[in-house]
Design a protein around this motif. Structure first.
Motif, PDB file in Angstrom:
ATOM      1  N   GLN A  35     -70.423 -33.369 -63.113  1.00 20.68           N
ATOM      2  CA  GLN A  35     -71.709 -33.778 -63.662  1.00 20.68           C
ATOM      3  C   GLN A  35     -72.277 -34.945 -62.881  1.00 20.68           C
ATOM      4  O   GLN A  35     -71.536 -35.780 -62.374  1.00 20.68           O
ATOM      5  CB  GLN A  35     -71.595 -34.121 -65.136  1.00 20.68           C
ATOM      6  N   LEU A  36     -73.599 -34.971 -62.799  1.00 19.09           N
ATOM      7  CA  LEU A  36     -74.269 -36.097 -62.166  1.00 19.09           C
ATOM      8  C   LEU A  36     -74.315 -37.240 -63.169  1.00 19.09           C
ATOM      9  O   LEU A  36     -74.740 -37.062 -64.314  1.00 19.09           O
ATOM     10  CB  LEU A  36     -75.681 -35.710 -61.739  1.00 19.09           C
ATOM     11  N   GLN A  37     -73.848 -38.409 -62.739  1.00 21.68           N
ATOM     12  CA  GLN A  37     -73.853 -39.621 -63.563  1.00 21.68           C
ATOM     13  C   GLN A  37     -74.935 -40.553 -63.026  1.00 21.68           C
ATOM     14  O   GLN A  37     -75.127 -40.651 -61.812  1.00 21.68           O
ATOM     15  CB  GLN A  37     -72.494 -40.324 -63.477  1.00 21.68           C
ATOM     16  N   HIS A  38     -75.602 -41.242 -63.927  1.00 22.38           N
ATOM     17  CA  HIS A  38     -76.661 -42.177 -63.529  1.00 22.38           C
ATOM     18  C   HIS A  38     -76.235 -43.595 -63.892  1.00 22.38           C
ATOM     19  O   HIS A  38     -75.725 -43.837 -64.988  1.00 22.38           O
ATOM     20  CB  HIS A  38     -77.972 -41.808 -64.212  1.00 22.38           C
ATOM     21  N   SER A  39     -76.431 -44.503 -62.965  1.00 26.83           N
ATOM     22  CA  SER A  39     -76.158 -45.915 -63.215  1.00 26.83           C
ATOM     23  C   SER A  39     -77.369 -46.714 -62.750  1.00 26.83           C
ATOM     24  O   SER A  39     -78.312 -46.143 -62.184  1.00 26.83           O
ATOM     25  CB  SER A  39     -74.894 -46.362 -62.478  1.00 26.83           C
ATOM     26  N   GLY A  40     -77.332 -48.001 -62.945  1.00 29.60           N
ATOM     27  CA  GLY A  40     -78.440 -48.841 -62.503  1.00 29.60           C
ATOM     28  C   GLY A  40     -78.625 -48.824 -61.000  1.00 29.60           C
ATOM     29  O   GLY A  40     -79.720 -49.048 -60.496  1.00 29.60           O
ATOM     30  N   ASP A  41     -77.554 -48.531 -60.261  1.00 33.38           N
ATOM     31  CA  ASP A  41     -77.612 -48.534 -58.800  1.00 33.38           C
ATOM     32  C   ASP A  41     -77.991 -47.191 -58.198  1.00 33.38           C
ATOM     33  O   ASP A  41     -78.284 -47.113 -57.012  1.00 33.38           O
ATOM     34  CB  ASP A  41     -76.250 -48.954 -58.237  1.00 33.38           C
ATOM     35  N   GLY A  42     -77.912 -46.112 -58.964  1.00 31.88           N
ATOM     36  CA  GLY A  42     -78.225 -44.795 -58.436  1.00 31.88           C
ATOM     37  C   GLY A  42     -77.509 -43.695 -59.200  1.00 31.88           C
ATOM     38  O   GLY A  42     -77.188 -43.838 -60.375  1.00 31.88           O
ATOM     39  N   THR A  43     -77.230 -42.620 -58.497  1.00 35.28           N
ATOM     40  CA  THR A  43     -76.633 -41.425 -59.086  1.00 35.28           C
ATOM     41  C   THR A  43     -75.392 -41.039 -58.292  1.00 35.28           C
ATOM     42  O   THR A  43     -75.359 -41.185 -57.074  1.00 35.28           O
ATOM     43  CB  THR A  43     -77.651 -40.265 -59.053  1.00 35.28           C
ATOM     44  N   PHE A  44     -74.385 -40.541 -58.990  1.00 33.00           N
ATOM     45  CA  PHE A  44     -73.182 -40.066 -58.324  1.00 33.00           C
ATOM     46  C   PHE A  44     -72.620 -38.878 -59.088  1.00 33.00           C
ATOM     47  O   PHE A  44     -72.882 -38.702 -60.278  1.00 33.00           O
ATOM     48  CB  PHE A  44     -72.129 -41.173 -58.189  1.00 33.00           C
ATOM     49  N   LEU A  45     -71.846 -38.054 -58.402  1.00 37.17           N
ATOM     50  CA  LEU A  45     -71.216 -36.884 -59.005  1.00 37.17           C
ATOM     51  C   LEU A  45     -69.789 -37.244 -59.382  1.00 37.17           C
ATOM     52  O   LEU A  45     -69.068 -37.869 -58.608  1.00 37.17           O
ATOM     53  CB  LEU A  45     -71.205 -35.713 -58.021  1.00 37.17           C
ATOM     54  N   SER A  46     -69.398 -36.871 -60.589  1.00 38.69           N
ATOM     55  CA  SER A  46     -68.020 -37.088 -61.026  1.00 38.69           C
ATOM     56  C   SER A  46     -67.478 -35.803 -61.617  1.00 38.69           C
ATOM     57  O   SER A  46     -68.228 -34.897 -61.977  1.00 38.69           O
ATOM     58  CB  SER A  46     -67.936 -38.218 -62.048  1.00 38.69           C
ATOM     59  N   GLY A  47     -66.173 -35.739 -61.720  1.00 39.56           N
ATOM     60  CA  GLY A  47     -65.510 -34.572 -62.292  1.00 39.56           C
ATOM     61  C   GLY A  47     -64.018 -34.686 -62.052  1.00 39.56           C
ATOM     62  O   GLY A  47     -63.485 -35.776 -61.861  1.00 39.56           O
ATOM     63  N   ALA A  48     -63.359 -33.555 -62.033  1.00 33.65           N
ATOM     64  CA  ALA A  48     -61.919 -33.509 -61.775  1.00 33.65           C
ATOM     65  C   ALA A  48     -61.611 -32.222 -61.032  1.00 33.65           C
ATOM     66  O   ALA A  48     -62.392 -31.266 -61.057  1.00 33.65           O
ATOM     67  CB  ALA A  48     -61.133 -33.574 -63.088  1.00 33.65           C
ATOM     68  N   VAL A  49     -60.484 -32.217 -60.354  1.00 35.37           N
ATOM     69  CA  VAL A  49     -59.968 -31.001 -59.727  1.00 35.37           C
ATOM     70  C   VAL A  49     -58.587 -30.731 -60.295  1.00 35.37           C
ATOM     71  O   VAL A  49     -57.845 -31.659 -60.632  1.00 35.37           O
ATOM     72  CB  VAL A  49     -59.904 -31.093 -58.186  1.00 35.37           C
TER      73      VAL A  49
END
Length: 117
Positions: A35-49
């Motif tokens: 999922q795309l996560q949003h923070s004050g600094d921008g956006t990043f993708l997180s998840g698990a494998v």
């Protein structure tokens, strides 16, 4: 003429068997809950494998980001080494400045095969 039809039938059955076999062979490493996560600094993708295979795996996650028009706006590569069989590992990509409506795709790269491809 019957021999030609029989040969064609055997070739077709062989092909169907190959397709079924190929579809049943699953990818040993699976991406979970990306999922795309949003923070004050921008956006990043997180998840698990998760490694569902019987051997240790090393993979690279090639992440591509797209805008609403489908144009690629960024790419990241995350290398995950020594993922033991049955293991699950969390990941998160670097923070990026992406459009609010950004989407993504993930490609699992296992490296070169024995043939050098």
């Amino acid at each position: 003429m019957k021999i030609g039809r029989l040969t064609g039938l055997l070739v077709a059955l062989g092909f169907v068997g190959f397709v079924v076999y190929s579809l049943l062979q699953t990818e040993p490493v699976k991406v979970l809950h990306p999922q795309l996560q949003h923070s004050g600094d921008g956006t990043f993708l997180s998840g698990a494998v998760e490694n569902t295979g019987s051997a240790e795996e090393s993979v690279s996650l090639e992440i591509r980001y797209y805008d609403a028009g489908g144009h690629q706006v960024g790419t990241d590569t995350l290398k995950l080494d020594h993922l033991g069989n049955g293991a699950t590992r969390d990941f998160s990509g670097p923070i990026r400045q992406l459009p609010a409506d950004a989407t993504y795709s993930i490609y699992l790269n296992h490296g070169r095969n024995p043939y050098g491809n």
